[in-house]
Design an enzyme around this catalytic site. Structure first.
Site, PDB file in Angstrom:
ATOM      1  N   SER A  32       0.804  -1.217   0.000  1.00  0.00           N
ATOM      2  CA  SER A  32       0.000   0.000   0.000  1.00  0.00           C
ATOM      3  C   SER A  32       0.843   1.277   0.000  1.00  0.00           C
ATOM      4  CB  SER A  32      -0.932  -0.010   1.208  1.00  0.00           C
ATOM      5  OG  SER A  32      -0.197  -0.215   2.384  1.00  0.00           O
ATOM      6  N   ASP A 264     -11.646 -14.254 -27.581  1.00  0.00           N
ATOM      7  CA  ASP A 264     -12.750 -14.718 -26.715  1.00  0.00           C
ATOM      8  C   ASP A 264     -14.082 -14.053 -27.044  1.00  0.00           C
ATOM      9  OD1 ASP A 264     -12.341 -12.152 -25.873  1.00  0.00           O
ATOM     10  OD2 ASP A 264     -11.971 -12.633 -23.772  1.00  0.00           O
ATOM     11  N   HIS A 267     -12.035  -9.767 -27.400  1.00  0.00           N
ATOM     12  CA  HIS A 267     -10.624  -9.350 -27.381  1.00  0.00           C
ATOM     13  C   HIS A 267      -9.802 -10.060 -28.461  1.00  0.00           C
ATOM     14  CE1 HIS A 267     -12.252  -8.873 -23.245  1.00  0.00           C
ATOM     15  NE2 HIS A 267     -11.772  -7.670 -23.447  1.00  0.00           N
TER      16      HIS A 267
END
Ligand SMILES: *[C@@H]1O[C@H](CO)[C@@H](O)[C@H](O)[C@H]1NC(C)=O
Length: 300
Positions: A32, A264, A267
């Site tokens: 983070s 797919d 894409h």
């Protein structure tokens, strides 16, 4: 105490020296403290959203939460961010594509989606200006794809009217016209921004024509499986089924993805992506004056 302060001076000195003289880019790994927003994108679908995606995070610098766990920028943002942008080729996403996809595939009509276009183009323009203000000098801004050639759209908007289809490619004409409308407005906007920022190079990433060249002559590119049918999917004319998408246990995958353009349904396959990248980089190559800075596509 003295040791810590000395150490931090050495580190700062090292960062300045190296960042200014040696490196073109920074690749940071981390948690983070380093994350400039990936977490935000991967978790943003959660309900309720994580606390750090909400105000007052980001208030100091970005005026909005960006996924950074701070009120503003992180250490990595300060490690010569500007120089990083100045020496980078900044590739924008195909902004707007999903706004249209979601609207069309959820049943909105062309007349309903058309008014989105100027708003989306305006947002792209604002994004470019923001990046230029942060130091970007060379940008590639891609247009929309010929969505009327995508197996998803071909399946969803299947028509019995032959007139709807382009006889050379088999693509749906009105959807491609829509993509071209977006691209026309985008290119006008890019010309406007180029005049405002003559010191920058803004390249239009012509994904549309790069892809259309392949749809028109798939055999030249080795797409023996055809250009429209997906390699991986749930069967049907275009091997696309919303219920059984690629990855579903009963989906089927073609033997050789390199003989397909569509992966797919929505894409591209790797080989199609590589051809498009090559086409776009032709334009990038001409603005690179030093051979060592020539952008290239990795071959494997
Ligand atoms: C899609 O797949 C589902 C589940 O196998 C099937 O019931 C349906 O008929 C398929 N749709 C088309 C258009 O092939």
């Amino acid at each position: 105490m003295a040791v810590t302060s000395l150490l931090s001076k050495i580190i700062l000195f090292a960062l300045t020296t190296y960042a200014e003289n040696c490196f073109n880019s920074i690749i940071g790994f981390g948690d983070s403290l380093t994350d400039t927003g990936n977490g935000f994108h991967f978790v943003s679908a959660y309900n309720p959203p994580p606390y750090f995606t909400l105000s007052p995070y980001g208030d100091t610098f970005f005026d909005r939460p960006t996924g950074r766990l701070s009120d503003g920028r992180l250490i990595i943002d300060f490690i010569d961010y500007k120089r990083y942008l100045q020496t980078s080729l900044v590739l924008l996403g195909e902004i707007g594509g999903n706004d249209y996809n979601h609207a069309f595939l959820q049943g909105k009509t062309e007349a309903e989606v058309q008014p989105f276009v100027p708003k989306i183009v305006k947002t792209i323009g604002e994004t470019i200006n923001e990046l230029i203000n942060l130091g970007a000098v060379t940008l590639v801004v891609p247009g929309n794809f010929p969505i009327g050639c995508s197996a998803t759209y071909l399946t969803h908007f299947a028509s019995t009217n032959e007139e709807d289809y382009d006889s050379t490619t088999g693509c749906i004409k009105w959807l491609n016209r829509f993509a071209q409308y977006h691209n026309d407005l985008l290119q006008t906007e890019l010309s406007r921004i180029r005049e405002l920022h003559p010191e920058t190079t803004i390249i239009y990433g012509d994904y549309y024509n790069a892809a259309m060249n392949m749809y028109r002559s798939p055999e030249i590119y080795g797409f023996t499986g055809g250009a429209l049918k997906a390699c991986c999917g749930g069967g049907g004319l275009y091997n696309f089924n919303f219920t059984v998408q690629c990855g579903h246990p009963s989906s089927v995958r073609c033997v050789d993805p390199s003989s397909y353009m569509n992966w797919d349904g929505m894409h591209f396959t790797e080989v199609a992506a590589k051809w498009i990248a090559k086409s776009v980089l032709t334009h990038v190559g001409t603005i690179c004056d030093r051979p060592s800075s020539h952008a290239g596509v990795y071959d494997h």
